[in-house]
Scaffold this motif. Structure first.
Motif, PDB file in Angstrom:
ATOM      1  N   PHE A 226       1.369  -1.102  -0.191  1.00  0.00           N
ATOM      2  CA  PHE A 226      -0.199   0.172  -0.377  1.00  0.00           C
ATOM      3  C   PHE A 226       0.627   0.829   0.057  1.00  0.00           C
ATOM      4  CE2 PHE A 226      -3.533   2.152   0.952  1.00  0.00           C
ATOM      5  CZ  PHE A 226      -3.706   3.073   1.022  1.00  0.00           C
ATOM      6  N   GLY A 227       2.081   1.311   0.787  1.00  0.00           N
ATOM      7  CA  GLY A 227       2.576   2.577   0.734  1.00  0.00           C
ATOM      8  C   GLY A 227       3.284   2.668  -0.646  1.00  0.00           C
ATOM      9  N   ALA A 228       3.823   1.293  -0.909  1.00  0.00           N
ATOM     10  CA  ALA A 228       4.769   1.993  -2.419  1.00  0.00           C
ATOM     11  C   ALA A 228       3.586   2.039  -3.332  1.00  0.00           C
ATOM     12  CB  ALA A 228       5.007   0.380  -3.184  1.00  0.00           C
ATOM     13  N   TYR A 229       2.412   0.965  -3.088  1.00  0.00           N
ATOM     14  CA  TYR A 229       1.020   1.956  -4.533  1.00  0.00           C
ATOM     15  C   TYR A 229       0.693   3.555  -4.416  1.00  0.00           C
ATOM     16  CZ  TYR A 229       0.377  -2.331  -7.673  1.00  0.00           C
ATOM     17  OH  TYR A 229       0.404  -2.987  -8.296  1.00  0.00           O
ATOM     18  N   ALA A 230       0.656   3.516  -2.661  1.00  0.00           N
ATOM     19  CA  ALA A 230       0.312   5.548  -2.383  1.00  0.00           C
ATOM     20  C   ALA A 230       1.384   6.594  -3.073  1.00  0.00           C
ATOM     21  CB  ALA A 230       0.480   5.141  -1.261  1.00  0.00           C
TER      22      ALA A 230
ATOM     23  N   GLY B  77       4.288   1.224   5.634  1.00  0.00           N
ATOM     24  CA  GLY B  77       4.331   2.431   4.597  1.00  0.00           C
ATOM     25  C   GLY B  77       5.349   3.320   4.033  1.00  0.00           C
ATOM     26  N   LEU B  78       6.327   3.247   4.757  1.00  0.00           N
ATOM     27  CA  LEU B  78       7.697   4.095   5.058  1.00  0.00           C
ATOM     28  C   LEU B  78       8.518   3.797   3.875  1.00  0.00           C
ATOM     29  CD1 LEU B  78       9.696   6.812   4.942  1.00  0.00           C
ATOM     30  CD2 LEU B  78      10.237   4.919   7.628  1.00  0.00           C
ATOM     31  N   ALA B  79       8.641   2.345   4.762  1.00  0.00           N
ATOM     32  CA  ALA B  79       9.818   0.849   3.541  1.00  0.00           C
ATOM     33  C   ALA B  79       8.680   1.470   2.470  1.00  0.00           C
ATOM     34  CB  ALA B  79      10.083  -0.041   4.184  1.00  0.00           C
ATOM     35  N   GLY B  80       7.815   1.198   1.901  1.00  0.00           N
ATOM     36  CA  GLY B  80       6.974   1.430   0.893  1.00  0.00           C
ATOM     37  C   GLY B  80       7.280   2.108  -0.171  1.00  0.00           C
ATOM     38  N   ALA B  81       7.179   3.528   0.326  1.00  0.00           N
ATOM     39  CA  ALA B  81       7.764   4.337  -0.377  1.00  0.00           C
ATOM     40  C   ALA B  81       9.161   4.956  -0.804  1.00  0.00           C
ATOM     41  CB  ALA B  81       7.360   5.651   0.130  1.00  0.00           C
ATOM     42  N   ILE B  82       9.603   4.252   0.675  1.00  0.00           N
ATOM     43  CA  ILE B  82      11.036   4.789  -0.328  1.00  0.00           C
ATOM     44  C   ILE B  82      10.571   3.013  -1.526  1.00  0.00           C
ATOM     45  CG2 ILE B  82      13.662   4.318   0.933  1.00  0.00           C
ATOM     46  CD1 ILE B  82      12.579   5.406   3.052  1.00  0.00           C
ATOM     47  N   PHE B  83      10.549   2.588  -0.641  1.00  0.00           N
ATOM     48  CA  PHE B  83      11.213   1.162  -2.286  1.00  0.00           C
ATOM     49  C   PHE B  83      10.236   0.870  -3.715  1.00  0.00           C
ATOM     50  CE2 PHE B  83      11.823  -2.864  -3.773  1.00  0.00           C
ATOM     51  CZ  PHE B  83      10.316  -3.193  -4.628  1.00  0.00           C
ATOM     52  N   ALA B  84       9.411   2.340  -3.584  1.00  0.00           N
ATOM     53  CA  ALA B  84       8.805   3.150  -5.156  1.00  0.00           C
ATOM     54  C   ALA B  84       9.866   3.568  -5.726  1.00  0.00           C
ATOM     55  CB  ALA B  84       7.753   3.728  -4.889  1.00  0.00           C
ATOM     56  N   SER B  85      10.235   4.178  -4.829  1.00  0.00           N
ATOM     57  CA  SER B  85      11.201   5.748  -5.244  1.00  0.00           C
ATOM     58  C   SER B  85      12.555   5.069  -5.634  1.00  0.00           C
ATOM     59  CB  SER B  85      10.924   6.369  -4.661  1.00  0.00           C
ATOM     60  OG  SER B  85      12.325   6.372  -3.229  1.00  0.00           O
ATOM     61  N   VAL B  86      12.968   3.994  -4.735  1.00  0.00           N
ATOM     62  CA  VAL B  86      14.286   3.346  -5.128  1.00  0.00           C
ATOM     63  C   VAL B  86      14.164   2.846  -6.620  1.00  0.00           C
ATOM     64  CG1 VAL B  86      15.597   1.134  -4.579  1.00  0.00           C
ATOM     65  CG2 VAL B  86      15.547   3.055  -3.363  1.00  0.00           C
TER      66      VAL B  86
END
Lengths: 305, 484, 273
Positions: free
Chosen positions: B103-107, B270-279
Motif C-alpha cells: 500500500f505504501g509503495a502504491y500510494a 508504509g514508509l519502507a514501501g514509499a522508499i522502495f517505490a522510489s528506489v
C-alpha cells in the motif's frame, strides 16, 4: 430464469468442492483447536496426483481402462496420496509442537505451505496442467432440468461430494473412531483417561481431512479448473471462509457453509462482476467474524476464567 | 529461613539455585565463551562495530550490486522492525503485513508518478503515505481486535491476498460518474516511472544515496524501537501477549494497544514501501505476494521474536544468504559449509566427525559405481561443474544426463529420509548420517542448483518447520514458557 | 432491599457494593440476587463450596461479565459492565485463582507493567526521552521496590530480574499480590491467596493481608477455603452457596450457621452438630 438456474448449478457444484475443503478445516480444528494453514496445499497435491494418475493410465485421450475405472483410480490415488501427505505433515511438522505456544504450529504451517508449493513446482514443473475432461467424458450428455443443462462432470462432483459427506457423517457418528474424534475434540485429557489413543485419533483425523481435500482437488481438475502449484492458496482460504460461515468445529456447518459460499459466489459472478468472485469469500469471512463469530451452526465458546 | 551473607557466592545458596536456569542456557563451549565476551563489551561498541562496517561498505570499492543488496537489506530491516512491533511483543500474527508495504509503495507511486499526473514533493508525499498507511493499518486492526491467534492469522492472510488481487484487477475501474474506466494501479504490470526521492533540492538518484539514507532510517528506527521496548507501551504489549485477560485487569487497555500496534507497524511498512517505490522507480504487484511475507516472518523468527538484535540479524541473514544462492559457485560453498558445520554441531564429538565424513565420501564413490554399473547416462565434469570446487565435486558426484528426473527422485528420497530421521534415536541417526549427507549433496548438485529461486523458497519453508520444532525462540530469543 | 449489613445511611459510602446481582449462563444461575456491601478499609471474606459462584462474583465486579440484573457500585459510582482495564484504573485490582502472572516477564517487569494506568508518557515522550518519560521511569522504579518491600526480602535483589515462571509457588502468589498493589488500586480482590501454601506460608499471607489494611488502608475482599486464614483476617464473613448468600456476620456466626454447615457437609449435618 434459466440463467439463474445455471448459476445456481455452478454454485452448488463449486459448493460441493468448497464443502469438502471446509470439512477438512473443521475436522482438524475440532480435534486440535488448530487451523491448518497448509490445508489448501493438500488440495493442490490431490489435483496433481489425480492428473498424473490420469496420464499414467493413458488419459485423457487413450485411457487403458474404462473411463469410470480411470476416474475411480484417480480419486483413490489422490485421496490416498493426500491422506499420506497430511499424516506426514502432522507427524513431522505439527506433532512436535503440540505443547508449544499457540503461534508455533501456525508458523510451522506457513513453512509447510511454502515447502509444499515449491516442492510441487520443483517436481512437477511450472507448466499449468489441464485435465481436459472433454476428451473422456461427453460433456454434451448429462441431464437437463427444464432448459438448464447439467453435464456429467458436474453431476459426478455433486454426487461424489454428497457421498463423501454422508460417509463422513456416518463415520463420525456411528463408529468408534468417530466417537474417539468427538471425545478428543471436547477434552483431550479426559479422552486419554478413557483409554482413547489421542495420537492415533489425530492421525486418522488428518488422514480423513487430507483425503477429502485430495478428492476436492481432483474434482476441481475434472471441472476444468487449471492445476498449478498456487491453486491451493485461494481454495484453502475460501474453504476456511466456508467453514467459518457454517460454524467452525461443526461438520454439518462445514457442508452448509461450503454450499452457501459456492452459490453466493456463483450468483455474484453471474450477476455482478467475475472479478469480485474472490472478494465474496473474504467479505463473508469478515462479516461472519464481526457479526456472528460462531457461524451459522456453531456453538458459542465459553471460556472459564 | 536464614538469610545468606551478602558476600557469599557459595553453591547451594538461594541465588545460586535461582540462577540455575540461566547457567544451563549459557552453555560452556567455545561459542558460548565468544558470545559472553561479545556481550561483555559496552553496548555502544556492540552496536557501533556493525554500524561502522555497514557505513564503510560503499568505500570498499563501490560495487553497485552490493549497494543494491544493502538497500534491500535496509528496507527489509525496516519491515522487520515494524513487524516485530506487531508480532514480537503482542503475538498478533498478522499475515497480511506485506499489504501495508504494498500500500505504501502504491500510494507513493500514485502521488509521485505519471499515473495520475501528480508529482508531489517527496517529503509531502512520504508524510501522506505514512499517515494513510497507518490509517489503513488501523482499519485492518478494527475488525481484528476480537480475533484470536488462528483466526487472526488466516483472516489477515486472506486480506493480504485480496490486496494483491485488488491491485492487479484495478486497471479498468468504472466509476459511475465517469465515461471511461480508470486505470488505478496499472494492473499486473504495475506502475512505472515513479519519481525518485528529492529533498530540499537534493535528488536521490544513485544507489549510494539511497543506501546512506536507509542507514540513517534504520538507525533511527532501531533507537526508537529500543526505547519503546522498555517503555510502558512495550511492557503493556508484552503483557497482553502473555495473558490478555490478566493484562486488562492490570489497567492495560488491550484493545487500544492492539490497534496501536497495527497502526504503528503499518506506518513503518508504509514508509519502507514509499522508499522502495522510489528506489525501484516503479511498483509491481507480484512483489507483495506470500513468499515475501513468509521471508520476513522467517527473518524475525530466526533472529528471535521480540529481540531487537535478533530481528536485525535475522533480516540480514534472510536477505544476504538468498543472494548468495544466485551464484552457483558461492552457493556450493555455502551449502557445503552449512552442511559440514551443522553436522559437526549435531555430532558434538570430534571423534565421530571424520568417521561420518569418510563414510559420506565412500558412499559417494560407491554410488558412482552403482550408477555406472546400471548404465545411467552421465555428464562429464567439464559439462556441468562450475566454480572453484569443480574438480572435487566433478569426480565425486555422479551427474546423470536426466538431471530433472533423477534429481526429483533424489529430492523425494531426501525429504523422506530427513523426516524419518527425526523419529530415530541418535545412534541410528548417526549411522544413517553419511548416506543422508551424500544424498543431500547429490540432490543439491543434480537438481536444486538448477532452480535457485525454488530452492530458496524450499529452504525458507523447511527452515521454519525445523526452527519451530527445535529452537522456536530463534537465535537471540529466550526460551519461553507457555501456559496452555 | 435487606443486605444484612449496617445500613448505608448511618455509615460512609461503602467502598464496594453489589445490589441484587444476578448472573446466568444459559440455564445455570451463577449469582442469584446477591447483595452485599464492603466498607472502606474493611476485610471481607467470602466462603462457600466449589461452584458457589465466588469467582463469578469477582468477575462481575471487574467487568469480565456483565450482570443480567443488578448493579455494582464502587465508592457510590456504578461500574456495572465497565471494561476490566477501566475498573482497574478506578481502583479495583485482583489476583486469580490459578495465578495468572506474565510468565516470561521478570518480577520487575510484571510489576512495572501493572503501572500502565498510573503513567501518562505518550509514544512521543518515550521515543524522544522527554523529561516526563524519564521522570515516570524513576517513579516506577521506586514504586516497584515499594510494592515488593511488603514481602520482606523474598522478592528482592537478584530475584527482581528472574522470569516469573522460575519463582516458587508461594512467591508467585506473593508477586501476584504485589502486582495488584502496583496498579494503584485501593480495593483488592484476592482469589484464594493461600491456596497450596504450607502452614507457615499461610500464616505469613494472613499477616500480610492484615498489614495491607492496617498500613495501607486497602479495602480487601478475600475468597478463601482455608478457615485459618478466614478466621485470622476477616472483619466480616459472607457465605455463598449456588449463587445465594446464605449467611453473613462475624466468623463465629457464619462458621456455626446451620445453613453453612449444611452447604459444606450435606443435609442433616447441622442437626448432628
Amino acid at each position: 430464469m434459466e440463467y439463474f438456474g445455471e448459476q445456481l448449478v455452478n454454485g452448488v457444484v463449486m459448493g460441493g468442492v468448497y464443502a469438502l475443503i471446509a470439512l477438512g478445516y473443521t475436522l482438524i480444528y475440532g480435534v486440535l483447536q488448530f487451523l491448518n494453514l497448509a490445508h489448501g496445499e493438500l488440495y493442490m497435491m490431490g489435483a496433481f496426483f489425480g492428473f498424473f494418475t490420469m496420464t499414467a493410465l493413458g488419459g485423457p485421450s487413450a485411457s487403458a481402462v474404462p473411463v469410470a475405472v480411470m476416474i475411480g483410480i484417480m480419486f483413490i490415488v489422490a485421496m490416498g496420496g493426500g491422506a499420506l501427505l497430511g499424516v506426514a505433515v502432522e507427524r513431522f511438522a505439527y506433532r512436535p509442537l503440540r505443547n508449544s505456544s499457540r503461534l508455533a504450529p501456525l508458523i510451522s504451517a506457513l513453512g509447510v505451505s511454502l515447502f509444499l508449493q515449491n516442492a510441487a513446482l520443483l517436481l512437477f514443473g511450472a507448466r499449468v496442467r489441464l485435465y481436459d475432461t472433454g476428451q473422456f467424458i461427453d460433456l454434451r450428455s448429462g441431464i437437463s432440468i427444464g432448459r438448464i443443462r447439467i453435464d456429467p462432470t458436474e453431476m459426478m462432483v455433486v454426487i461424489g461430494a454428497l457421498l463423501l459427506m454422508a460417509g463422513l457423517w456416518l463415520m463420525v457418528n456411528r463408529t468408534r473412531l468417530g466417537r474417539a474424534m468427538r471425545a478428543v475434540a471436547v477434552d483431550q485429557d479426559a479422552a486419554v483417561m478413557n483409554g482413547i489413543d489421542v495420537d492415533r485419533t489425530v492421525v486418522w483425523t488428518f488422514a480423513i481431512a487430507s483425503g477429502l481435500a485430495g478428492a476436492a482437488g481432483v474434482m476441481s481438475g475434472l471441472l476444468l479448473y487449471p492445476v498449478d502449484q498456487y491453486m491451493g492458496v485461494f481454495a484453502g482460504l475460501k474453504g476456511f471462509s466456508a467453514a467459518v460461515l457454517g460454524g467452525i468445529g461443526s461438520i454439518p456447518g462445514a457442508m452448509l457453509g461450503g454450499f452457501l459460499l459456492g452459490i453466493t459466489e456463483a450468483l455474484v459472478t453471474g450477476y455482478l462482476n467475475p472479478t469480485y468472485a474472490d472478494f465474496i469469500a473474504f467479505l463473508i469471512l469478515i462479516l461472519v467474524l464481526l457479526i456472528r463469530p460462531r457461524g451459522i451452526l456453531g456453538r458459542p465458546a465459553i471460556a472459564k476464567v | 529461613m536464614s538469610t545468606t551473607p551478602e558476600d557469599s557466592r557459595g553453591i547451594g545458596t538461594d541465588e545460586w539455585v535461582a540462577q540455575h536456569g540461566e547457567r544451563a542456557q549459557r552453555g560452556t563451549g567455545l561459542y558460548a565463551r565468544i558470545g559472553e565476551a561479545w556481550m561483555g563489551l559496552p553496548s555502544l561498541v556492540r552496536w557501533g562495530i556493525p554500524l561502522l562496517l555497514v557505513v564503510l561498505v560503499p568505500f570498499a570499492g563501490s560495487n553497485d550490486y552490493i549497494l543494491r543488496i544493502g538497500i534491500n537489506l535496509g528496507l527489509f530491516l525496516l519491515l522487520a522492525l515494524g513487524l516485530n512491533l506487531v508480532v514480537g511483543y503482542s503475538g498478533l500474527l498478522d499475515l497480511g503485513f506485506i499489504a501495508f508495504y504494498g500500500f505504501g509503495a502504491y500510494a507513493y507511486a500514485a502521488l509521485a508518478s505519471e499515473q495520475f499526473g501528480l508529482h508531489l514533493p517527496s517529503l509531502l508525499a512520504i508524510v501522506i503515505v505514512v499517515v494513510t498507511t497507518a490509517a489503513f493499518g488501523f482499519t485492518l486492526g478494527l475488525p481484528s481486535r476480537r480475533l484470536t491467534g488462528d483466526y487472526l492469522a488466516i483472516a489477515t492472510l486472506f486480506f493480504g491476498q485480496m490486496f494483491v488481487v485488488l491491485m492487479v484487477s484495478s486497471d479498468a475501474v468504472q466509476f459511475p460518474w465517469m465515461d471511461e474506466p480508470m486505470d488505478l494501479t496499472g494492473g499486473a504490470n504495475g506502475i512505472s516511472n515513479v519519481d525518485q526521492l528529492s529533498v530540499l533540492g537534493f535528488t536521490f538518484d544513485s544507489n549510494l544515496s539511497y543506501y546512506l539514507l536507509l542507514i540513517v532510517l534504520v538507525v533511527l528506527a532501531t533507537v526508537a524501537t529500543k526505547r519503546i521496548h522498555f517503555s510502558r507501551h512495550g511492557l503493556a504489549w508484552r503483557s497482553l501477549g502473555e495473558d490478555s485477560l490478566a493484562a486488562q485487569h492490570m489497567t492495560i487497555p488491550t484493545v487500544r494497544l492492539k490497534l496501536l500496534a497495527f497502526t504503528l507497524g503499518a506506518g513503518i511498512a508504509g514508509l519502507a514501501g514509499a522508499i522502495f517505490a522510489s528506489v525501484q522507480q516503479g511498483v509491481y504487484p507480484s512483489t507483495f505476494e506470500l513468499p515475501l511475507l513468509i521471508t520476513i516472518y522467517a527473518a524475525i523468527i530466526l533472529g528471535g521474536l521480540g529481540s531487537i538484535p535478533g530481528v536485525l540479524l535475522g533480516a540480514a541473514i534472510m536477505t544476504i544468504l538468498p543472494e548468495l544462492l544466485r551464484f552457483p559457485e558461492y552457493s556450493n560453498w555455502l551449502f557445503l559449509v552449512v552442511l559440514i558445520l551443522g553436522t559437526i554441531m549435531y555430532l558434538k564429538s570430534w571423534k565421530l566427525v571424520p568417521a561420518v565424513f569418510a563414510g559420506m565420501i565412500a558412499i559417494g564413490f560407491i554410488a558412482n559405481v552403482i550408477f555406472l554399473a546400471i548404465g545411467v547416462p552421465y555428464l562429464t565434469t567439464a559439462e556441468w561443474a562450475k566454480g572453484p570446487l569443480a574438480p572435487v565435486l566433478g569426480s565425486w558426484i555422479f551427474m546423470p544426463e536426466e538431471r530433472v528426473l533423477i534429481g526429483n527422485i533424489a529430492f523425494v528420497a531426501l525429504v523422506v529420509a530427513v523426516a524419518w530421521m527425526s523419529l530415530l534415536t541418535r545412534r541410528t541417526t548417526i549411522i544413517l548420517l553419511p548416506f543422508v549427507l551424500w544424498l543431500a549433496i547429490f540432490t543439491w548438485e543434480v537438481r536444486l542448483m538448477l532452480e535457485p529461486s525454488i530452492t530458496r523458497q524450499l529452504l525458507v519453508g523447511a527452515l521454519l518447520v525445523v526452527l519451530m520444532a527445535t529452537r522456536p525462540q530463534g537465535i537471540f530469543g529466550k526460551p519461553r514458557v507457555e501456559v496452555l | 432491599m435487606m443486605s444484612g449489613s449496617p445500613e448505608s445511611e448511618s455509615n460512609p459510602t461503602p467502598a464496594l457494593e453489589l445490589i441484587d446481582i444476578t448472573k446466568r449462563f444459559g440455564g445455570l444461575t451463577s449469582l442469584d440476587a446477591l447483595s452485599l456491601a464492603v466498607a472502606p478499609s474493611e476485610i471481607l471474606s467470602v466462603i462457600g463450596p466449589n461452584g458457589a459462584g465466588k469467582t463469578t462474583f469477582f468477575n462481575v465486579i471487574t467487568g469480565v461479565y456483565t450482570p443480567d440484573e443488578g448493579d455494582v457500585l464502587l465508592f457510590g459510582e456504578s461500574i456495572r459492565g465497565v471494561d476490566p482495564h477501566k475498573v482497574a484504573r478506578r481502583g479495583v485490582a485482583r489476583t486469580f485463582q490459578n495465578v495468572r502472572l506474565f510468565q516470561n516477564l521478570t518480577v520487575r517487569e510484571n510489576i512495572t507493567a501493572a503501572m500502565y494506568g498510573r503513567t501518562n508518557a505518550s509514544l512521543f515522550d518515550i521515543v524522544f526521552r522527554t523529561p516526563r518519560a524519564r521522570r515516570e521511569e524513576r517513579e516506577n522504579e521506586e514504586r516497584v521496590l515499594d510494592a515488593l518491600s511488603f514481602f520482606g526480602t523474598r522478592l528482592q535483589g537478584y530475584r527482581l530480574d528472574q522470569p516469573a515462571y522460575s519463582l516458587s509457588y508461594a512467591n508467585r502468589r506473593r508477586l501476584e499480590v504485589a502486582r495488584a498493589m502496583a496498579t494503584g488500586a485501593s480495593v483488592l480482590l484476592l482469589d484464594e491467596p493461600a491456596a497450596g501454601m504450607n502452614p507457615k506460608e499461610t500464616q505469613e499471607i494472613t499477616e500480610i493481608i492484615g498489614r495491607l489494611r492496617d498500613e495501607r488502608s486497602y479495602t480487601i475482599v478475600v475468597i478463601e477455603h482455608d478457615m485459618h486464614v478466614v478466621e485470622g483476617v476477616s472483619d466480616r464473613v459472607i457465605a455463598l452457596d449456588h449463587g445465594v448468600k446464605i449467611a453473613e456476620g462475624s466468623f463465629e456466626d457464619v462458621a456455626t450457621h446451620p445453613a453453612v454447615i449444611e452447604a459444606y457437609l450435606g443435609r442433616g449435618s447441622a442437626a448432628r452438630k
